[in-house]
Design a protein around this motif. Structure first.
Motif, PDB file in Angstrom:
ATOM      1  N   UNK A  75     104.805  50.242  21.234  1.00  0.00           N
ATOM      2  CA  UNK A  75     106.194  50.108  20.797  1.00  0.00           C
ATOM      3  C   UNK A  75     106.558  51.184  19.772  1.00  0.00           C
ATOM      4  N   UNK A  76     105.698  51.355  18.774  1.00  0.00           N
ATOM      5  CA  UNK A  76     105.974  52.345  17.726  1.00  0.00           C
ATOM      6  C   UNK A  76     105.896  53.770  18.254  1.00  0.00           C
ATOM      7  N   UNK A  77     105.073  53.996  19.257  1.00  0.00           N
ATOM      8  CA  UNK A  77     104.994  55.319  19.872  1.00  0.00           C
ATOM      9  C   UNK A  77     106.299  55.617  20.621  1.00  0.00           C
ATOM     10  N   UNK A  78     106.819  54.635  21.337  1.00  0.00           N
ATOM     11  CA  UNK A  78     108.085  54.815  22.051  1.00  0.00           C
ATOM     12  C   UNK A  78     109.237  55.097  21.089  1.00  0.00           C
ATOM     13  N   UNK A  79     109.167  54.512  19.903  1.00  0.00           N
ATOM     14  CA  UNK A  79     110.207  54.724  18.894  1.00  0.00           C
ATOM     15  C   UNK A  79     110.020  56.015  18.098  1.00  0.00           C
ATOM     16  N   UNK A  80     108.876  56.690  18.293  1.00  0.00           N
ATOM     17  CA  UNK A  80     108.636  57.968  17.624  1.00  0.00           C
ATOM     18  C   UNK A  80     108.001  57.879  16.252  1.00  0.00           C
ATOM     19  N   UNK A  81     107.429  56.716  15.903  1.00  0.00           N
ATOM     20  CA  UNK A  81     106.833  56.548  14.580  1.00  0.00           C
ATOM     21  C   UNK A  81     105.338  56.850  14.529  1.00  0.00           C
ATOM     22  N   UNK A  82     104.665  56.738  15.655  1.00  0.00           N
ATOM     23  CA  UNK A  82     103.231  57.028  15.710  1.00  0.00           C
ATOM     24  C   UNK A  82     102.950  57.866  16.948  1.00  0.00           C
ATOM     25  N   UNK A  83     101.794  58.501  16.923  1.00  0.00           N
ATOM     26  CA  UNK A  83     101.333  59.265  18.085  1.00  0.00           C
ATOM     27  C   UNK A  83      99.840  59.055  18.248  1.00  0.00           C
ATOM     28  N   UNK A  84      99.391  59.170  19.473  1.00  0.00           N
ATOM     29  CA  UNK A  84      97.960  59.053  19.767  1.00  0.00           C
ATOM     30  C   UNK A  84      97.396  60.452  19.946  1.00  0.00           C
ATOM     31  N   UNK A  85      96.195  60.634  19.468  1.00  0.00           N
ATOM     32  CA  UNK A  85      95.528  61.916  19.630  1.00  0.00           C
ATOM     33  C   UNK A  85      94.030  61.721  19.647  1.00  0.00           C
ATOM     34  N   UNK A  86      93.325  62.763  19.960  1.00  0.00           N
ATOM     35  CA  UNK A  86      91.867  62.716  19.974  1.00  0.00           C
ATOM     36  C   UNK A  86      91.329  62.908  18.573  1.00  0.00           C
ATOM     37  N   UNK A  87      90.202  62.281  18.327  1.00  0.00           N
ATOM     38  CA  UNK A  87      89.490  62.463  17.062  1.00  0.00           C
ATOM     39  C   UNK A  87      88.759  63.791  17.153  1.00  0.00           C
ATOM     40  N   UNK A  88      88.966  64.709  16.203  1.00  0.00           N
ATOM     41  CA  UNK A  88      88.292  66.009  16.273  1.00  0.00           C
ATOM     42  C   UNK A  88      86.757  65.889  16.236  1.00  0.00           C
ATOM     43  N   UNK A  89      86.256  64.769  15.694  1.00  0.00           N
ATOM     44  CA  UNK A  89      84.803  64.577  15.623  1.00  0.00           C
ATOM     45  C   UNK A  89      84.246  63.889  16.861  1.00  0.00           C
ATOM     46  N   UNK A  90      85.108  63.231  17.663  1.00  0.00           N
ATOM     47  CA  UNK A  90      84.669  62.503  18.847  1.00  0.00           C
ATOM     48  C   UNK A  90      85.848  62.414  19.810  1.00  0.00           C
ATOM     49  N   UNK A  91      85.870  63.295  20.824  1.00  0.00           N
ATOM     50  CA  UNK A  91      87.000  63.392  21.744  1.00  0.00           C
ATOM     51  C   UNK A  91      87.221  62.106  22.543  1.00  0.00           C
TER      52      UNK A  91
END
Length: 156
Positions: A75-91
């Motif tokens: 829900x928060x991603x659709x609203x533009x408040x959060x984003x998902x990404x890869x962990x630089x230490x563990x893809x």
């Protein structure tokens, strides 16, 4: 001489004070461009933190299931408040982070809380408000940021 109010009134008055402040913050946030934020979102943003977190850890911090955390993230991603990404230490690990919009809402809410506190100080008097805050510190745990409130209230 008036009798003491019933014991159940104290938690209700404390909750009503909380509600007045939170409703005030959200009304002003809506006016400032954040109409979709809900009271629990502030707990979510604090639980995500500046470094980000995973859905499983977010659920643990909030006291809700991983599935409920995932729905909240969606829900928060659709609203533009959060984003998902890869962990630089563990893809393999997906990290949820606040976007600039999420950070903006936190910065604005902090300013709004300060303004609301100032209004309470004007209504009650600065000394009385400080005494109230001091007294509440005496009867509450020192840990101010209890992020498990969503789970305590039964999740969402």
């Amino acid at each position: 001489m008036p009798s003491d109010p019933p014991g159940f009134e104290l938690p209700l008055r404390l909750f009503l004070g909380f509600r007045v402040l939170i409703d005030g913050v959200h009304a002003e946030l809506a006016r400032q461009g954040h109409p979709d934020l809900r009271p629990m979102h502030g707990f979510v943003f604090q639980a995500i933190g500046p470094e980000g977190t995973t859905a499983a850890e977010l659920g643990r911090r909030l006291g809700i299931s991983k599935q409920a955390a995932g729905k909240t993230i969606d829900s928060l991603e659709q609203l533009g408040y959060v984003e998902r990404g890869s962990d630089p230490r563990d893809a393999r690990r997906k990290v949820i982070r606040l976007t600039q919009r999420g950070v903006d809402s936190l910065v604005r809410s902090a300013r709004i809380f300060d303004d609301l506190r100032a209004r309470w100080a004007e209504a009650l008097g600065e000394e009385r408000l400080r005494a109230l805050e001091t007294d509440l510190r005496k009867v509450t745990p020192s840990e101010v940021f209890r992020l498990d409130i969503p789970g305590w209230f039964g999740g969402y």
